[in-house]
Design a protein around this motif. Structure first.
Motif, PDB file in Angstrom:
ATOM      1  N   UNK A 141       0.798  -1.221   0.000  1.00 49.10           N
ATOM      2  CA  UNK A 141       0.000   0.000   0.000  1.00 49.10           C
ATOM      3  C   UNK A 141       0.835   1.277   0.000  1.00 49.10           C
ATOM      4  N   UNK A 142       2.032   1.197   0.542  1.00 51.59           N
ATOM      5  CA  UNK A 142       2.896   2.369   0.703  1.00 51.59           C
ATOM      6  C   UNK A 142       4.266   2.061   0.122  1.00 51.59           C
ATOM      7  N   UNK A 143       4.857   3.071  -0.496  1.00 56.27           N
ATOM      8  CA  UNK A 143       6.225   2.926  -0.998  1.00 56.27           C
ATOM      9  C   UNK A 143       7.099   4.016  -0.394  1.00 56.27           C
ATOM     10  N   UNK A 144       8.397   3.750  -0.391  1.00 55.58           N
ATOM     11  CA  UNK A 144       9.389   4.717   0.094  1.00 55.58           C
ATOM     12  C   UNK A 144      10.248   5.131  -1.090  1.00 55.58           C
ATOM     13  N   UNK A 145      10.487   6.436  -1.168  1.00 54.62           N
ATOM     14  CA  UNK A 145      11.313   6.978  -2.249  1.00 54.62           C
ATOM     15  C   UNK A 145      12.263   8.008  -1.664  1.00 54.62           C
ATOM     16  N   UNK A 146      13.427   8.204  -2.288  1.00 45.67           N
ATOM     17  CA  UNK A 146      14.330   9.258  -1.807  1.00 45.67           C
ATOM     18  C   UNK A 146      13.664  10.623  -1.924  1.00 45.67           C
ATOM     19  N   UNK A 147      13.899  11.458  -0.933  1.00 43.74           N
ATOM     20  CA  UNK A 147      13.371  12.822  -0.942  1.00 43.74           C
ATOM     21  C   UNK A 147      14.190  13.642  -1.926  1.00 43.74           C
ATOM     22  N   UNK A 148      13.572  14.193  -2.970  1.00 44.52           N
ATOM     23  CA  UNK A 148      14.327  14.950  -3.968  1.00 44.52           C
ATOM     24  C   UNK A 148      14.996  16.210  -3.395  1.00 44.52           C
ATOM     25  N   UNK A 149      14.477  16.710  -2.282  1.00 45.43           N
ATOM     26  CA  UNK A 149      15.053  17.903  -1.668  1.00 45.43           C
ATOM     27  C   UNK A 149      16.124  17.564  -0.635  1.00 45.43           C
ATOM     28  N   UNK A 150      16.127  16.336  -0.144  1.00 46.20           N
ATOM     29  CA  UNK A 150      17.106  15.896   0.850  1.00 46.20           C
ATOM     30  C   UNK A 150      17.401  14.424   0.569  1.00 46.20           C
ATOM     31  N   UNK A 151      18.447  14.161  -0.167  1.00 43.77           N
ATOM     32  CA  UNK A 151      18.768  12.791  -0.612  1.00 43.77           C
ATOM     33  C   UNK A 151      18.927  11.809   0.546  1.00 43.77           C
ATOM     34  N   UNK A 152      19.178  12.296   1.749  1.00 46.01           N
ATOM     35  CA  UNK A 152      19.277  11.398   2.908  1.00 46.01           C
ATOM     36  C   UNK A 152      17.892  11.035   3.423  1.00 46.01           C
ATOM     37  N   UNK A 153      16.905  11.852   3.112  1.00 45.20           N
ATOM     38  CA  UNK A 153      15.543  11.636   3.590  1.00 45.20           C
ATOM     39  C   UNK A 153      14.756  10.687   2.715  1.00 45.20           C
ATOM     40  N   UNK A 154      13.679  10.187   3.268  1.00 45.29           N
ATOM     41  CA  UNK A 154      12.794   9.257   2.569  1.00 45.29           C
ATOM     42  C   UNK A 154      11.378   9.805   2.627  1.00 45.29           C
ATOM     43  N   UNK A 155      10.698   9.748   1.489  1.00 47.14           N
ATOM     44  CA  UNK A 155       9.290  10.147   1.429  1.00 47.14           C
ATOM     45  C   UNK A 155       8.420   8.906   1.324  1.00 47.14           C
TER      46      UNK A 155
END
Length: 152
Positions: A89-103
């Protein structure tokens, strides 16, 4: 100058009646949320649907922001997100504004399942207002917006 005791009592009675109706709305909404969560996925806790519903309404976000926005502790959000991710139901992707973060975001399955679960809730509320004329619906919406603090 003191207030009229009869007026004060009448106001208190009105405020208590309003409180009863707000409580009834919150209780009915909670019951509908639980049923919607069960329709979404009966194997998941209703709190998982709360997260999914937030992602559906507001879009991708970090786990920390999701925890804050839903008033849940981070460990609970993390555990529920793992379950939602495992179920597809949910996916994790790199945060385009903070490559260390996950969206976190809903997958296509998450979107479709959420829409299906929300249809029941919408139909219940729609049934309650279906006999209202446009003026009544507009007045109710305006008053509810004011009560919720959305008036300028």
């Amino acid at each position: 100058m003191s207030e009229n005791p009869d007026k004060t009592k009448a106001r208190e009675t009105l405020e208590l009646a309003l409180g009863e109706q707000i409580h009834a709305l919150i209780s009915a909404s909670h019951a509908l949320n639980v049923r919607s969560a069960e329709r979404f996925d009966a194997t998941m806790q209703p709190a998982a649907f709360h997260l999914v519903r937030w992602l559906y309404s507001y879009g991708p976000t970090s786990a920390a922001a999701l925890a804050e926005a839903t008033a849940m502790d981070r460990s609970s959000v993390s555990r529920l997100i793992k379950q939602l991710e495992k179920a597809g139901y949910v996916s994790k992707e790199p945060d385009p504004e903070d490559r260390r973060g996950v969206l976190l975001s809903l997958t296509e399955l998450g979107q479709q399942s959420t829409v299906g679960a929300l249809k029941e809730k919408e139909s219940t509320f729609y049934e309650r207002i279906s006999r209202w004329n446009d003026e009544e619906l507009e007045r109710f919406t305006t008053m509810l917006r004011r009560f919720n603090g959305f008036n300028g």
